[in-house]
Write a protein that holds these residues in place. Structure first.
Motif, PDB file in Angstrom:
ATOM      1  N   ALA A 273       0.793  -1.248   0.037  1.00  0.00           N
ATOM      2  CA  ALA A 273       0.041  -0.056  -0.051  1.00  0.00           C
ATOM      3  C   ALA A 273       0.858   1.166  -0.013  1.00  0.00           C
ATOM      4  O   ALA A 273       0.531   2.430  -0.598  1.00  0.00           O
ATOM      5  CB  ALA A 273      -0.836   0.129   1.122  1.00  0.00           C
ATOM      6  N   VAL A 274       2.047   1.250   0.665  1.00  0.00           N
ATOM      7  CA  VAL A 274       2.912   2.466   0.656  1.00  0.00           C
ATOM      8  C   VAL A 274       3.537   2.718  -0.593  1.00  0.00           C
ATOM      9  O   VAL A 274       3.591   3.710  -1.247  1.00  0.00           O
ATOM     10  CB  VAL A 274       3.914   2.347   1.894  1.00  0.00           C
ATOM     11  CG1 VAL A 274       4.907   3.334   1.657  1.00  0.00           C
ATOM     12  CG2 VAL A 274       3.245   2.042   3.248  1.00  0.00           C
ATOM     13  N   LEU A 275       3.947   1.519  -1.228  1.00  0.00           N
ATOM     14  CA  LEU A 275       4.446   1.496  -2.802  1.00  0.00           C
ATOM     15  C   LEU A 275       3.489   1.968  -3.608  1.00  0.00           C
ATOM     16  O   LEU A 275       3.771   2.597  -4.634  1.00  0.00           O
ATOM     17  CB  LEU A 275       5.043   0.128  -3.040  1.00  0.00           C
ATOM     18  CG  LEU A 275       6.128  -0.254  -2.384  1.00  0.00           C
ATOM     19  CD1 LEU A 275       7.002  -1.714  -2.683  1.00  0.00           C
ATOM     20  CD2 LEU A 275       7.502   0.736  -2.585  1.00  0.00           C
ATOM     21  N   ALA A 276       2.148   1.763  -3.248  1.00  0.00           N
ATOM     22  CA  ALA A 276       1.099   2.319  -4.183  1.00  0.00           C
ATOM     23  C   ALA A 276       0.836   3.769  -4.064  1.00  0.00           C
ATOM     24  O   ALA A 276       0.345   4.264  -5.118  1.00  0.00           O
ATOM     25  CB  ALA A 276      -0.079   1.412  -4.161  1.00  0.00           C
ATOM     26  N   ILE A 277       0.684   4.314  -2.948  1.00  0.00           N
ATOM     27  CA  ILE A 277       0.187   5.639  -2.961  1.00  0.00           C
ATOM     28  C   ILE A 277       1.492   6.657  -2.777  1.00  0.00           C
ATOM     29  O   ILE A 277       1.011   7.943  -3.067  1.00  0.00           O
ATOM     30  CB  ILE A 277      -0.594   5.746  -1.549  1.00  0.00           C
ATOM     31  CG1 ILE A 277       0.450   5.573  -0.315  1.00  0.00           C
ATOM     32  CG2 ILE A 277      -1.611   4.609  -1.375  1.00  0.00           C
ATOM     33  CD1 ILE A 277      -0.041   6.118   1.019  1.00  0.00           C
ATOM     34  N   TRP A 278       2.580   6.233  -2.726  1.00  0.00           N
ATOM     35  CA  TRP A 278       3.530   7.177  -2.625  1.00  0.00           C
ATOM     36  C   TRP A 278       3.441   8.211  -3.793  1.00  0.00           C
ATOM     37  O   TRP A 278       3.548   9.488  -3.584  1.00  0.00           O
ATOM     38  CB  TRP A 278       4.943   6.989  -2.443  1.00  0.00           C
ATOM     39  CG  TRP A 278       5.811   6.094  -3.508  1.00  0.00           C
ATOM     40  CD1 TRP A 278       5.743   4.953  -3.783  1.00  0.00           C
ATOM     41  CD2 TRP A 278       6.366   6.861  -4.445  1.00  0.00           C
ATOM     42  NE1 TRP A 278       6.369   4.702  -4.975  1.00  0.00           N
ATOM     43  CE2 TRP A 278       7.025   5.896  -5.114  1.00  0.00           C
ATOM     44  CE3 TRP A 278       6.639   8.048  -4.955  1.00  0.00           C
ATOM     45  CZ2 TRP A 278       7.858   6.010  -6.722  1.00  0.00           C
ATOM     46  CZ3 TRP A 278       7.439   8.461  -5.843  1.00  0.00           C
ATOM     47  CH2 TRP A 278       8.162   7.334  -6.762  1.00  0.00           C
ATOM     48  N   PRO A 279       3.329   7.706  -5.027  1.00  0.00           N
ATOM     49  CA  PRO A 279       3.295   8.784  -6.491  1.00  0.00           C
ATOM     50  C   PRO A 279       2.166   9.806  -6.305  1.00  0.00           C
ATOM     51  O   PRO A 279       2.454  11.135  -6.555  1.00  0.00           O
ATOM     52  CB  PRO A 279       3.074   7.555  -7.661  1.00  0.00           C
ATOM     53  CG  PRO A 279       3.662   6.317  -6.976  1.00  0.00           C
ATOM     54  CD  PRO A 279       3.130   6.356  -5.623  1.00  0.00           C
ATOM     55  N   MET A 280       1.060   9.286  -5.875  1.00  0.00           N
ATOM     56  CA  MET A 280      -0.039  10.336  -5.647  1.00  0.00           C
ATOM     57  C   MET A 280       0.188  11.170  -4.548  1.00  0.00           C
ATOM     58  O   MET A 280      -0.111  12.485  -4.606  1.00  0.00           O
ATOM     59  CB  MET A 280      -1.457   9.594  -5.474  1.00  0.00           C
ATOM     60  CG  MET A 280      -1.884   8.685  -6.531  1.00  0.00           C
ATOM     61  SD  MET A 280      -2.291  10.018  -7.791  1.00  0.00           S
ATOM     62  CE  MET A 280      -3.625  11.050  -7.316  1.00  0.00           C
TER      63      MET A 280
END
Length: 276
Positions: free
Chosen positions: A247-254
């Motif tokens: 989840a951390v890897l998924a949301i950091w770009p946004m």
């Protein structure tokens, strides 16, 4: 009187700070959990907040089992294409409904409003059949297909176009502009705030979209971050640290995009009067 105002400000700031802490706390918990062991993450002790040691193996395992570069590419390709299509086609449709006179205009706009009133799940079956018969499942096009035109965007931009004075169009016609030139060179630049708001909402809705990517793209090569997280959740239903690491890897770009374009986000949301 001044003491009362100062007290009110202090109380207001305390409430706002507490609210900010409550908003940030789930994100902090997610990041900390991603560094914990399984036993620490499932512990019933409420005081086990920080991990005893940082378990970077959770991130290593998730990255090895999922191609995050491919997931990032698929997700942002879908977001960018949906934003471009929604802004362009919704602006043209909104201008036609707001400024042009043609037979059936009110009926067609009523259909647009009807589409906003019904759940989006109703359109999944016909959209899936169309993509399937075109032979374009498990492609970027399949992800972008539902976002070619936005009923919400058409309604939103129509309100912006209706608020512009008619004298602008009359002056453009006197200068020799046709309908296309009037729309592109005169009217469209004046709805910049509306276009920005639509782009922000479209990007966020695309990033959060889960059902459609899971239905139309069953191949892992065409998966998005949201659908990949759902599969990780089912595969690691007990291993919460790995799930939180993903989840951390998924949301950091946004999160990074929000930090960079924070002013534009706030301006777009304030302009449209909507909420995320």
């Amino acid at each position: 009187m001044r003491k009362k105002k100062s007290r009110a400000k202090i109380i207001l700031h305390i409430v706002l700070i507490l609210g900010a802490i409550l908003m940030v706390l789930p994100f902090v918990w997610m990041v900390l959990t991603s560094f914990k062991t399984v036993s620490e993450s499932t512990s019933m002790n409420p005081f086990v907040f920080f991990p005893k040691s940082l378990k970077w193996e959770n991130y290593k395992t998730v990255i090895e089992q999922n191609d995050f570069l491919k997931l990032y590419f698929n997700t942002f390709a879908m977001m960018i294409l949906r934003v471009v299509c929604a802004v362009l086609f919704s602006a043209m449709a909104a201008y036609a409904f707001a400024r042009l006179e043609f037979p059936g205009r009110n009926l067609l706009f009523g259909l647009v409003l009807f589409q906003m009133m019904v759940p989006v799940q109703i359109f999944i079956v016909p959209q899936y059949l169309m993509v399937d018969r075109l032979g374009l499942r498990n492609t970027i096009f399949a992800l972008v297909f539902p976002g070619f035109v936005s009923a919400f965007g058409t309604f939103l931009l129509r309100q912006f176009f209706m608020g512009l004075p008619k004298e602008l169009e009359e002056a453009a016609r006197l200068d020799g502009c046709n309908i296309g030139q009037t729309f592109y060179k005169v009217m469209l630049p004046l709805t910049r705030s509306g276009l920005l708001a639509l782009a922000i909402f479209t990007a966020l809705f695309s990033f959060k979209d889960l059902m459609w990517p899971m239905i139309v793209n069953t191949n892992s090569e065409a998966a998005t971050l949201s659908s990949a997280l759902a599969k990780i959740s089912s595969a690691y239903s007990v291993n919460y640290p790995q799930l939180m690491a993903a989840a951390v890897l998924a949301i950091w770009p946004m999160m990074l995009l929000y930090i960079i374009f924070q002013k534009q986000f706030i301006q777009g949301i304030a302009t449209s009067g909507g909420k995320l």
